[in-house]
Design a protein around this motif. Sequence first.
Motif, PDB file in Angstrom:
ATOM      1  N   VAL A  72       0.851  -1.080  -0.147  1.00 40.24           N
ATOM      2  CA  VAL A  72      -0.087   0.151   0.044  1.00 40.24           C
ATOM      3  C   VAL A  72       1.079   1.229   0.032  1.00 40.24           C
ATOM      4  O   VAL A  72       1.704   1.411   1.119  1.00 40.24           O
ATOM      5  N   SER A  73       0.528   2.290  -0.932  1.00 38.76           N
ATOM      6  CA  SER A  73       1.423   4.106  -0.796  1.00 38.76           C
ATOM      7  C   SER A  73       0.196   4.379  -0.813  1.00 38.76           C
ATOM      8  O   SER A  73      -1.231   4.381  -0.086  1.00 38.76           O
ATOM      9  N   CYS A  74       0.157   5.062  -1.208  1.00 37.67           N
ATOM     10  CA  CYS A  74      -1.119   7.205  -0.846  1.00 37.67           C
ATOM     11  C   CYS A  74      -1.779   6.295  -2.163  1.00 37.67           C
ATOM     12  O   CYS A  74      -1.646   6.118  -2.990  1.00 37.67           O
ATOM     13  N   ALA A  80     -10.064  13.470  -0.259  1.00 37.33           N
ATOM     14  CA  ALA A  80      -8.200  13.134   0.427  1.00 37.33           C
ATOM     15  C   ALA A  80      -8.273  14.062   1.582  1.00 37.33           C
ATOM     16  O   ALA A  80      -8.225  15.674   1.110  1.00 37.33           O
ATOM     17  N   VAL A  81      -8.495  14.305   1.935  1.00 34.64           N
ATOM     18  CA  VAL A  81      -8.193  13.728   4.108  1.00 34.64           C
ATOM     19  C   VAL A  81      -7.101  15.620   4.284  1.00 34.64           C
ATOM     20  O   VAL A  81      -6.767  16.002   4.963  1.00 34.64           O
ATOM     21  N   CYS A  82      -6.116  14.728   3.362  1.00 36.06           N
ATOM     22  CA  CYS A  82      -4.431  14.817   3.079  1.00 36.06           C
ATOM     23  C   CYS A  82      -4.602  16.595   3.299  1.00 36.06           C
ATOM     24  O   CYS A  82      -4.128  17.894   3.661  1.00 36.06           O
ATOM     25  N   MET A  83      -5.630  16.756   2.057  1.00 36.07           N
ATOM     26  CA  MET A  83      -5.686  18.360   1.351  1.00 36.07           C
ATOM     27  C   MET A  83      -6.194  18.926   2.506  1.00 36.07           C
ATOM     28  O   MET A  83      -6.238  20.198   2.051  1.00 36.07           O
ATOM     29  N   GLU A  84      -7.504  18.301   2.705  1.00 38.07           N
ATOM     30  CA  GLU A  84      -8.292  19.284   3.987  1.00 38.07           C
ATOM     31  C   GLU A  84      -7.746  19.787   4.813  1.00 38.07           C
ATOM     32  O   GLU A  84      -7.665  21.281   4.875  1.00 38.07           O
ATOM     33  N   VAL A  85      -6.933  19.741   5.546  1.00 41.00           N
ATOM     34  CA  VAL A  85      -5.685  19.854   6.592  1.00 41.00           C
ATOM     35  C   VAL A  85      -4.890  20.673   6.567  1.00 41.00           C
ATOM     36  O   VAL A  85      -3.962  20.971   7.234  1.00 41.00           O
ATOM     37  N   CYS A  86      -4.330  20.773   5.212  1.00 40.07           N
ATOM     38  CA  CYS A  86      -3.237  21.177   4.806  1.00 40.07           C
ATOM     39  C   CYS A  86      -3.550  22.726   5.386  1.00 40.07           C
ATOM     40  O   CYS A  86      -4.231  23.241   4.451  1.00 40.07           O
ATOM     41  N   PRO A  87      -2.599  23.267   6.249  1.00 43.75           N
ATOM     42  CA  PRO A  87      -3.390  24.618   5.778  1.00 43.75           C
ATOM     43  C   PRO A  87      -2.152  25.988   4.866  1.00 43.75           C
ATOM     44  O   PRO A  87      -2.613  26.856   5.002  1.00 43.75           O
ATOM     45  N   CYS A 106       5.192  23.650   1.954  1.00 42.52           N
ATOM     46  CA  CYS A 106       5.225  22.037   2.816  1.00 42.52           C
ATOM     47  C   CYS A 106       6.110  23.178   3.267  1.00 42.52           C
ATOM     48  O   CYS A 106       7.143  23.495   3.787  1.00 42.52           O
ATOM     49  N   VAL A 107       5.295  23.562   5.383  1.00 40.69           N
ATOM     50  CA  VAL A 107       6.439  23.630   6.236  1.00 40.69           C
ATOM     51  C   VAL A 107       6.435  22.646   7.224  1.00 40.69           C
ATOM     52  O   VAL A 107       7.204  22.603   7.772  1.00 40.69           O
ATOM     53  N   GLY A 108       5.649  21.815   6.622  1.00 38.75           N
ATOM     54  CA  GLY A 108       6.779  20.543   7.843  1.00 38.75           C
ATOM     55  C   GLY A 108       5.529  19.574   8.787  1.00 38.75           C
ATOM     56  O   GLY A 108       6.119  19.599  10.148  1.00 38.75           O
ATOM     57  N   CYS A 109       4.214  20.724   8.648  1.00 38.95           N
ATOM     58  CA  CYS A 109       4.016  20.558   9.992  1.00 38.95           C
ATOM     59  C   CYS A 109       3.358  19.536  10.327  1.00 38.95           C
ATOM     60  O   CYS A 109       2.985  18.680  11.449  1.00 38.95           O
ATOM     61  N   ARG A 110       2.977  18.238   8.710  1.00 33.37           N
ATOM     62  CA  ARG A 110       2.536  17.443   9.170  1.00 33.37           C
ATOM     63  C   ARG A 110       1.459  16.795   9.787  1.00 33.37           C
ATOM     64  O   ARG A 110       0.517  16.269  10.134  1.00 33.37           O
ATOM     65  N   TYR A 111       0.056  18.162   9.474  1.00 33.61           N
ATOM     66  CA  TYR A 111      -1.565  17.552   9.760  1.00 33.61           C
ATOM     67  C   TYR A 111      -1.696  17.292   8.810  1.00 33.61           C
ATOM     68  O   TYR A 111      -2.840  15.773   9.052  1.00 33.61           O
ATOM     69  N   CYS A 112      -1.108  16.924   7.738  1.00 29.70           N
ATOM     70  CA  CYS A 112      -1.832  15.603   6.599  1.00 29.70           C
ATOM     71  C   CYS A 112      -1.342  13.801   7.634  1.00 29.70           C
ATOM     72  O   CYS A 112      -1.952  12.912   6.922  1.00 29.70           O
ATOM     73  N   GLN A 113       0.097  14.124   7.952  1.00 33.78           N
ATOM     74  CA  GLN A 113       0.007  12.153   8.160  1.00 33.78           C
ATOM     75  C   GLN A 113      -0.322  12.468   8.781  1.00 33.78           C
ATOM     76  O   GLN A 113      -1.009  10.751   9.297  1.00 33.78           O
ATOM     77  N   TRP A 114      -0.939  13.258  10.418  1.00 33.87           N
ATOM     78  CA  TRP A 114      -1.920  12.875  11.132  1.00 33.87           C
ATOM     79  C   TRP A 114      -3.501  12.274  10.288  1.00 33.87           C
ATOM     80  O   TRP A 114      -3.891  11.403  11.462  1.00 33.87           O
ATOM     81  N   CYS A 116      -4.245  11.071   7.332  1.00 32.94           N
ATOM     82  CA  CYS A 116      -3.883  10.501   6.922  1.00 32.94           C
ATOM     83  C   CYS A 116      -4.335   9.457   7.014  1.00 32.94           C
ATOM     84  O   CYS A 116      -3.669   8.478   7.306  1.00 32.94           O
ATOM     85  N   PRO A 117      -5.445   8.586   7.137  1.00 36.54           N
ATOM     86  CA  PRO A 117      -5.041   7.036   7.599  1.00 36.54           C
ATOM     87  C   PRO A 117      -4.655   5.751   7.474  1.00 36.54           C
ATOM     88  O   PRO A 117      -4.075   4.918   8.007  1.00 36.54           O
TER      89      PRO A 117
END
Length: 212
Positions: A72-74, A80-87, A106-114, A116-117
Amino acid sequence: MAEDYTKEGAQYGFHFDQSLCNGCKACQIACKDKHDLPVGVTWRRVVEYSGGSWQVQGNTFEPNVFAYYTSVSCNHCENAVCMEVCPTTAMSRRPDGTVYVDESKCVGCRYCQWACPYGAPQLNAETGHMSKCDLCYDYRSEGKDPACVSACPSRALDWGPIDELREKYGETNSVAPLPDPSITKPHLVISPHRDAQAWDSGTGQITNPKEI
Ligand code: SF4
Ligand code: SF4
Ligand code: SF4
């Protein structure tokens, strides 16, 4: 002329034939090598899942166990919830439907990481930016297949417009230990292993957590 593998509106995704996968991890290594990913960053991962038990039947023990792999990958999800949370709008969608990280934003805040299921976005400590599968955009621009798809010796991976993949391979888009597919509507079709467990069954466990 090379075929256009970055067609606008194509909504590309993956097919994974779990019945063919032997867990060799050639896909995982091919991705890491092609994108020169540092230690700790793995855009495609091969997960081992197993469970079951033994029962006493007369004078013998009867096994009722299972084990299978999921590569599995992206999944370049519809939702795409990663896009929704990216500030910063760094997590973006290309016209062909694939989701990628615009590193200049990208500012490396990691919101997308948290969010993405699938745990797809991963921080590249060398750049300070998030990184993830872009469905090998550069290869596709040259009319080539993604590296992981070409590398699989069992031909367990395929890719293409998700509508075509669904028509060809069916609608199954999750098995354990993948998450509830209704969260992101992944562009993923799975041909399940004969022992595959439903995503919400809770019947097994990931047996290679240190590798993923
Ligand atoms: S798998 Fe995760 S990172 Fe990829 S598009 Fe879906 S939500 Fe975003
Ligand atoms: S499509 Fe390319 S970037 Fe995505 S998992 Fe496969 S090799 Fe890695
Ligand atoms: S390369 Fe193919 S067989 Fe090997 S782990 Fe990946 S999907 Fe499975």
